[in-house]
Write a protein that holds these residues in place. Structure first.
Motif, short mmCIF file in Angstrom:
data_model
loop_
_atom_site.label_atom_id
_atom_site.label_comp_id
_atom_site.label_asym_id
_atom_site.label_seq_id
_atom_site.Cartn_x
_atom_site.Cartn_y
_atom_site.Cartn_z
N ASN A 119 0.35 -1.37 -0.16
CA ASN A 119 0.45 0.11 0.18
C ASN A 119 0.80 1.08 0.18
OD1 ASN A 119 -2.66 -1.51 0.34
ND2 ASN A 119 -1.75 -1.99 2.49
N GLY A 120 0.65 2.19 -0.47
CA GLY A 120 1.29 3.54 -1.12
C GLY A 120 1.49 3.67 -2.60
N ASP A 121 2.00 4.67 -2.47
CA ASP A 121 1.66 5.34 -4.29
C ASP A 121 4.12 4.66 -4.18
OD1 ASP A 121 -0.60 6.54 -4.69
OD2 ASP A 121 0.00 8.49 -4.35
N ILE A 122 4.28 4.97 -5.77
CA ILE A 122 5.33 4.22 -5.95
C ILE A 122 5.34 5.75 -7.37
CG2 ILE A 122 6.85 3.17 -7.16
CD1 ILE A 122 5.52 0.52 -6.03
N ASN A 123 6.57 7.12 -7.01
CA ASN A 123 6.63 7.73 -7.80
C ASN A 123 8.13 7.32 -7.84
OD1 ASN A 123 3.97 8.94 -7.68
ND2 ASN A 123 3.91 9.51 -5.89
N LEU A 124 8.39 7.61 -9.65
CA LEU A 124 9.71 7.96 -10.43
C LEU A 124 9.85 8.80 -10.93
CD1 LEU A 124 9.35 4.80 -9.55
CD2 LEU A 124 10.86 3.92 -11.79
N ASP A 125 10.63 10.07 -10.74
CA ASP A 125 11.10 10.95 -10.97
C ASP A 125 12.37 10.75 -11.95
OD1 ASP A 125 11.40 13.62 -12.14
OD2 ASP A 125 11.31 14.67 -9.53
N GLY A 126 12.51 10.01 -13.02
CA GLY A 126 13.68 10.63 -13.74
C GLY A 126 14.74 9.44 -13.16
N ALA A 127 14.52 8.47 -12.83
CA ALA A 127 14.89 7.37 -12.00
C ALA A 127 14.84 6.18 -12.31
CB ALA A 127 14.07 7.22 -9.88
N HIS A 128 15.66 5.22 -12.58
CA HIS A 128 15.86 3.98 -12.45
C HIS A 128 15.61 2.65 -11.39
CE1 HIS A 128 18.75 0.54 -14.28
NE2 HIS A 128 18.06 0.74 -14.65
N VAL A 129 14.76 1.99 -11.87
CA VAL A 129 14.80 0.26 -11.35
C VAL A 129 14.76 -0.83 -12.17
CG1 VAL A 129 13.13 -0.77 -9.74
CG2 VAL A 129 12.62 1.67 -9.73
N GLY A 130 16.51 -1.63 -11.83
CA GLY A 130 16.85 -2.46 -12.38
C GLY A 130 16.10 -4.06 -12.29
N GLY A 131 15.12 -3.66 -11.52
CA GLY A 131 14.95 -5.54 -10.92
C GLY A 131 13.00 -5.55 -11.10
N GLY A 132 12.49 -4.60 -11.54
CA GLY A 132 11.17 -4.63 -11.82
C GLY A 132 10.90 -3.93 -10.31
N ILE A 133 9.42 -3.53 -9.97
CA ILE A 133 8.58 -2.87 -9.74
C ILE A 133 7.37 -4.32 -9.57
CG2 ILE A 133 6.93 -1.00 -8.29
CD1 ILE A 133 8.83 0.56 -9.77
N GLU A 134 6.80 -4.58 -7.72
CA GLU A 134 5.64 -4.75 -7.26
C GLU A 134 4.81 -4.54 -6.31
OE1 GLU A 134 5.24 -9.41 -5.39
OE2 GLU A 134 6.71 -9.04 -6.50
N THR A 135 3.54 -4.38 -7.02
CA THR A 135 2.88 -3.82 -5.54
C THR A 135 1.77 -4.74 -5.57
OG1 THR A 135 2.11 -1.57 -4.42
CG2 THR A 135 2.02 -1.68 -7.09
N GLY A 145 11.72 10.15 -18.23
CA GLY A 145 12.73 9.69 -18.55
C GLY A 145 13.04 8.53 -17.32
N SER A 146 12.28 8.30 -16.35
CA SER A 146 11.93 6.85 -16.00
C SER A 146 12.71 5.53 -16.88
CB SER A 146 11.01 6.72 -14.64
OG SER A 146 11.57 7.81 -14.06
N ARG A 147 13.62 4.41 -16.02
CA ARG A 147 13.47 3.55 -16.96
C ARG A 147 13.51 2.16 -15.67
NH1 ARG A 147 18.70 4.28 -17.57
NH2 ARG A 147 19.03 2.34 -16.77
N ILE A 148 13.04 1.09 -16.13
CA ILE A 148 12.51 0.37 -15.63
C ILE A 148 12.97 -0.58 -15.82
CG2 ILE A 148 11.22 -0.96 -14.17
CD1 ILE A 148 9.45 1.01 -13.96
N GLU A 149 13.95 -1.84 -16.10
CA GLU A 149 14.18 -2.97 -16.35
C GLU A 149 13.34 -4.09 -15.23
OE1 GLU A 149 17.42 -1.90 -15.71
OE2 GLU A 149 17.21 -0.66 -18.00
N GLY A 150 13.23 -4.94 -16.38
CA GLY A 150 12.13 -6.26 -14.92
C GLY A 150 10.66 -6.08 -15.43
N GLY A 151 9.78 -5.52 -15.27
CA GLY A 151 8.63 -5.19 -15.18
C GLY A 151 8.37 -4.64 -14.78
N ILE A 152 6.63 -4.48 -14.43
CA ILE A 152 5.36 -4.35 -13.73
C ILE A 152 4.86 -4.74 -13.71
CG2 ILE A 152 3.83 -2.63 -12.50
CD1 ILE A 152 5.59 -0.40 -14.46
N LEU A 153 4.37 -5.93 -11.71
CA LEU A 153 3.67 -6.36 -11.59
C LEU A 153 2.58 -5.88 -10.29
CD1 LEU A 153 1.83 -9.00 -11.65
CD2 LEU A 153 4.25 -9.89 -9.41
N VAL A 154 1.29 -5.90 -10.72
CA VAL A 154 0.18 -5.46 -9.86
C VAL A 154 -0.92 -6.69 -8.81
CG1 VAL A 154 -1.91 -4.02 -9.23
CG2 VAL A 154 0.26 -3.17 -10.53
N LYS A 155 -0.50 -6.99 -8.78
CA LYS A 155 -1.16 -8.39 -7.43
C LYS A 155 -2.64 -8.53 -7.34
CE LYS A 155 1.67 -11.40 -5.58
NZ LYS A 155 2.71 -11.98 -4.38
#
Length: 215
Positions: A119-135, A145-155
């Motif tokens: 629970n709680g917002d996730i905000n990236l401002d020109g940031a980088h996540v290399g292993g994916g986001i899960e929530t 300009g943000s970059r994510i590798e590993g995709g996004i999973l909303v469970k």
């Protein structure tokens, strides 16, 4: 010489300064590391963790409280149960995890591995996540300009959670953002993708395109 060194150690201890490699542990109150210092594990139970600019630590963890990395600070692991996480400009962590709390990554901040919350917002401002986001319930904004590798999973929410599981998360992939890997949604979401963003395969949602800074 020994008296001089002993006097210095006593002075540092009295001032609360952290010696290189020392752990910082508390039960109640803020656990902190000053600008430019090096420390081991920095932990508290009921309180926040504050890592100063350019400081380097191993783990920055708490149970009830927020965790904050200052500009260009580094931590291997950043974790809290009930509290927000903020990585300031050019700060870096290998892993970020919170259960109930907002996650904010400022411009140039980087999580080399996995980022997750419930629970709680996730905000990236020109940031980088290399292993994916899960929530489970977070609104996610992948800013300009943000970059994510590993995709996004909303469970899919568990029936054991007491919050409102009928809430529909809002996912925004902003201008010039890149999401490599699948965007997988196990529950209904509102998905908005900028016409200048690049994303991987989308599963479980239909993207709504938008122009400009935000939908």
């Amino acid at each position: 010489m020994r008296r001089t060194l002993l006097s210095l150690l006593i002075a540092l201890s009295a001032s609360g300064a952290v010696l290189a490699g020392d752990d910082v542990s508390k039960v109640n109150g803020t656990a902190s590391v000053e600008d430019g210092q090096h420390a081991g594990d920095v932990h508290t139970v009921n309180g926040s963790v504050r890592i100063g600019a350019r400081a380097v630590v191993q783990r920055a963890t708490t149970v009830n409280g927020s965790v904050e990395l200052g500009d260009a600070a580094t931590a291997s692991t950043v974790k809290t149960v009930n509290g927000a996480v903020r990585l300031h400009e050019k700060s870096r962590a290998n892993e970020v995890e919170t259960v109930n709390g907002r996650v904010e990554l400022a411009r140039g901040a980087e999580v080399t591995g996995h980022l997750s919350n419930v629970n709680g917002d996730i905000n990236l401002d020109g940031a980088h996540v290399g292993g994916g986001i899960e929530t489970v319930n977070a609104d996610i904004t992948v800013g300009d300009g943000s970059r994510i590798e590993g995709g996004i999973l909303v469970k899919k929410p568990s029936t054991s959670w007491f919050h409102d599981n009928n809430r529909v998360p809002k996912i925004v992939i902003g201008p010039h953002a890149v999401v490599q890997g699948s965007l997988t949604f196990e529950r209904p979401v509102e998905l908005y993708v900028s016409d200048s963003a690049a994303v991987g395969k989308i599963e479980g949602a239909t993207a709504k395109k938008f122009a400009g800074a935000s939908p």
